[in-house]
Write a protein that holds these residues in place. Structure first.
Motif, PDB file in Angstrom:
ATOM      1  N   GLU A 128       0.805  -1.213   0.000  1.00 12.67           N
ATOM      2  CA  GLU A 128       0.000   0.000   0.000  1.00 12.67           C
ATOM      3  C   GLU A 128       0.841   1.267   0.000  1.00 12.67           C
ATOM      4  N   LYS A 129       1.976   1.258   0.705  1.00 10.43           N
ATOM      5  CA  LYS A 129       2.758   2.491   0.865  1.00 10.43           C
ATOM      6  C   LYS A 129       3.966   2.572  -0.068  1.00 10.43           C
ATOM      7  N   TRP A 130       4.559   1.422  -0.405  1.00 14.70           N
ATOM      8  CA  TRP A 130       5.789   1.431  -1.180  1.00 14.70           C
ATOM      9  C   TRP A 130       5.693   0.602  -2.458  1.00 14.70           C
ATOM     10  N   ASN A 131       4.524   0.062  -2.753  1.00 13.17           N
ATOM     11  CA  ASN A 131       4.245  -0.605  -4.023  1.00 13.17           C
ATOM     12  C   ASN A 131       5.159  -1.799  -4.304  1.00 13.17           C
ATOM     13  N   PHE A 132       5.508  -2.503  -3.235  1.00 10.99           N
ATOM     14  CA  PHE A 132       6.271  -3.743  -3.402  1.00 10.99           C
ATOM     15  C   PHE A 132       5.451  -4.866  -2.768  1.00 10.99           C
ATOM     16  N   PRO A 133       5.018  -5.846  -3.575  1.00 16.09           N
ATOM     17  CA  PRO A 133       4.122  -6.888  -3.057  1.00 16.09           C
ATOM     18  C   PRO A 133       4.874  -8.006  -2.330  1.00 16.09           C
ATOM     19  N   MET A 178      14.788 -18.008   8.489  1.00 19.58           N
ATOM     20  CA  MET A 178      14.242 -17.949   7.136  1.00 19.58           C
ATOM     21  C   MET A 178      14.709 -19.147   6.320  1.00 19.58           C
ATOM     22  N   GLU A 179      15.946 -19.540   6.503  1.00 20.75           N
ATOM     23  CA  GLU A 179      16.479 -20.684   5.757  1.00 20.75           C
ATOM     24  C   GLU A 179      15.781 -21.979   6.168  1.00 20.75           C
ATOM     25  N   ARG A 180      15.513 -22.119   7.448  1.00 20.97           N
ATOM     26  CA  ARG A 180      14.879 -23.348   7.949  1.00 20.97           C
ATOM     27  C   ARG A 180      13.355 -23.267   7.976  1.00 20.97           C
ATOM     28  N   ARG A 181      12.802 -22.107   7.611  1.00 22.93           N
ATOM     29  CA  ARG A 181      11.354 -21.899   7.535  1.00 22.93           C
ATOM     30  C   ARG A 181      10.678 -22.129   8.893  1.00 22.93           C
ATOM     31  N   THR A 182      11.249 -21.513   9.913  1.00 23.90           N
ATOM     32  CA  THR A 182      10.714 -21.662  11.270  1.00 23.90           C
ATOM     33  C   THR A 182      10.153 -20.352  11.826  1.00 23.90           C
ATOM     34  N   LEU A 183       9.986 -19.330  10.984  1.00 17.06           N
ATOM     35  CA  LEU A 183       9.572 -18.010  11.475  1.00 17.06           C
ATOM     36  C   LEU A 183       8.121 -17.680  11.144  1.00 17.06           C
ATOM     37  N   HIS A 184       7.316 -18.681  10.859  1.00 15.66           N
ATOM     38  CA  HIS A 184       5.872 -18.494  10.635  1.00 15.66           C
ATOM     39  C   HIS A 184       5.578 -17.565   9.459  1.00 15.66           C
ATOM     40  N   VAL A 185       6.424 -17.616   8.438  1.00 16.64           N
ATOM     41  CA  VAL A 185       6.202 -16.795   7.247  1.00 16.64           C
ATOM     42  C   VAL A 185       4.984 -17.331   6.492  1.00 16.64           C
ATOM     43  N   PRO A 186       4.100 -16.446   6.016  1.00 16.72           N
ATOM     44  CA  PRO A 186       2.914 -16.906   5.280  1.00 16.72           C
ATOM     45  C   PRO A 186       3.294 -17.724   4.047  1.00 16.72           C
ATOM     46  N   PRO A 187       2.417 -18.597   3.586  1.00 16.80           N
ATOM     47  CA  PRO A 187       2.705 -19.396   2.387  1.00 16.80           C
ATOM     48  C   PRO A 187       2.772 -18.525   1.134  1.00 16.80           C
ATOM     49  N   HIS A 188       3.299 -19.098   0.051  1.00 18.46           N
ATOM     50  CA  HIS A 188       3.379 -18.392  -1.218  1.00 18.46           C
ATOM     51  C   HIS A 188       2.002 -17.872  -1.603  1.00 18.46           C
ATOM     52  N   ALA A 189       1.985 -16.713  -2.259  1.00 18.59           N
ATOM     53  CA  ALA A 189       0.710 -16.106  -2.660  1.00 18.59           C
ATOM     54  C   ALA A 189       0.889 -15.421  -4.010  1.00 18.59           C
ATOM     55  N   PRO A 190      -0.141 -15.404  -4.846  1.00 14.17           N
ATOM     56  CA  PRO A 190      -0.056 -14.690  -6.136  1.00 14.17           C
ATOM     57  C   PRO A 190       0.169 -13.192  -5.899  1.00 14.17           C
ATOM     58  N   LEU A 191       0.819 -12.566  -6.845  1.00 11.00           N
ATOM     59  CA  LEU A 191       1.031 -11.130  -6.752  1.00 11.00           C
ATOM     60  C   LEU A 191      -0.291 -10.400  -7.021  1.00 11.00           C
ATOM     61  N   PRO A 192      -0.450  -9.179  -6.499  1.00 11.75           N
ATOM     62  CA  PRO A 192      -1.736  -8.464  -6.619  1.00 11.75           C
ATOM     63  C   PRO A 192      -2.213  -8.349  -8.069  1.00 11.75           C
TER      64      PRO A 192
END
Length: 405
Positions: free
Chosen positions: A166-171, A241-255
């Protein structure tokens, strides 16, 4: 018998005299231990806390200049950490009240003044000033970290990603990542571990920042000789981030591309960091195609958020414009407390004014640089290409981006 009695009386008098001398010595030592310098005895009549600080509460602008926060925020902060700063008075000396300890600690961060200078200003002992600063930093970490610098959650990542779009236009963006050197005095017997490429001794502050200039993840304390990439690789953030243990949301389509292939959520960083499927850096080189220049512009636009956050941090807490004369462990505590207070105080209405102050400074926080090769996986390169194509598409392009490259 008479001679024996006289001898016993003589011995008794000697013992009594020795006991009196011993008691007098103990009394002198105790008195010297709790002795207060005559200058500091004038604390209430001439010390800054009882006069200057009291007067500043009547002038909001000058209070903000002195403490880098409003009197109202100072009171709120005191309500949070005050109980941790309270100490018991004794029959020999009255304890320094929490409000004065907090004033000394915040003034240290706001000005970068030495303990000696603060001791003279507040009419306190140097040890009292040092202890007050360390107590304030420890209290801020203990009481406020859970609220103002909590561990990342799935909901937090989603909120950050929405803000960047919304603020910096990077999805699909989890935050802007960068590192800065914190200038310290040379630690004893440390060799070249803390000696960086700018020929100063330092520790590294690594930070991930959201779209509103808030620190979301930080790590402080790595040796100054380390590169951004090395600090990141060994950090809890990099490992998580490498081990995927930080509760990052799953992959999602770009807007605007709901039918497209889902794309991972990523962080944005400069060329000092490695290209990863979850970490975007610019395309290298100068002779780039138009589409790659557009990508670099869009990434740089989002990445400048972390530069601005560091600018606000240092402009508010002038300690970062000076060399910090503390042991590295104590510097870690000071930096962590400053970052927590940064999140506590950050306000959209103040950000631009503080950034303008930062731009007027001739001294800035030194960036960390990369000092090694950076080989990216094919997956990471493909994901960067997907973002690059999106920024050229009708759904992802900006009306002014062609003029910026």
């Amino acid at each position: 018998m008479c001679i024996i009695a006289v001898a016993e009386a003589h011995v008794s008098r000697r013992r009594t005299l020795a006991l009196l001398l011993l008691l007098d010595l103990v009394h002198q030592r105790r008195r010297s231990r709790f002795w207060v310098h005559p200058l500091n005895q004038q604390r209430r009549s001439q010390g800054d806390f009882y006069h200057l600080v009291a007067e500043l509460r009547l002038d909001s602008q000058r209070h903000h200049q002195y403490f880098r926060m409003s009197a109202e925020k100072m009171d709120e902060l005191l309500s949070l950490v005050g109980p941790e700063l309270r100490r018991q008075s004794t029959s020999f000396r009255a304890a320094i009240e929490p409000k004065q300890r907090l004033a000394v600690g915040i003034r240290f961060l706001a000005s970068g003044d030495s303990f000696v200078s603060l001791a003279f200003s507040y009419r306190l002992g140097q040890t009292t000033v040092r202890n007050s600063v360390h107590m304030v930093c420890a209290a801020i970490e203990k009481v406020m970290m859970g609220q103002y610098l909590p561990p990342p959650t799935d909901e937090m990542w989603k909120t950050i990603a929405q803000g960047f779009w919304e603020k910096w236009n990077f999805p699909n963006c989890l935050g802007a990542l960068d590192g800065k050197h914190i200038h310290i005095q040379a630690p004893p017997r440390s060799g070249s571990q803390y000696f960086n490429y700018k020929k100063i001794f330092s520790i590294v502050l690594l930070a991930l920042v959201d779209a509103d200039y808030r620190f979301r993840v930080i790590q402080v304390g790595d040796f100054g000789r380390s590169s951004d990439g090395a600090v990141y690789a060994g950090s809890a953030l990099g490992i998580g981030m490498e081990r995927r243990t930080l509760h990052v949301p799953p992959h999602a389509p770009l807007p605007g591309a709901a039918d497209a292939t889902p794309v991972p959520h990523v962080m944005v960083a400069d060329a000092a960091f490695p290209l990863k499927p979850y970490l975007m850096r610019p395309y290298p080189g100068h002779n780039l195609t138009h589409r790659k220049r557009i990508f670099n512009y869009r990434l740089s636009r989002a990445r400048m958020v972390v530069e601005n956050a560091f600018g606000i941090l240092a402009s508010r807490w002038r300690i970062f414009y000076r060399r910090i004369h503390l042991h590295p462990d104590k510097v870690d505590s000071v930096v962590l407390a400053a970052c927590i207070l940064h999140n506590f105080l950050i306000a959209p209405s103040e950000n631009q004014a503080i950034l303008d102050e930062a731009n007027q400074q001739t001294t800035h926080m030194v960036p960390v640089r990369d000092m090694g090769p950076n080989r990216a996986s094919r997956e990471a390169c493909n994901i960067r290409e997907i973002f690059c194509d999106f920024f050229m598409s009708p759904e992802g392009s900006l009306a002014w981006q062609d003029r910026m490259v």
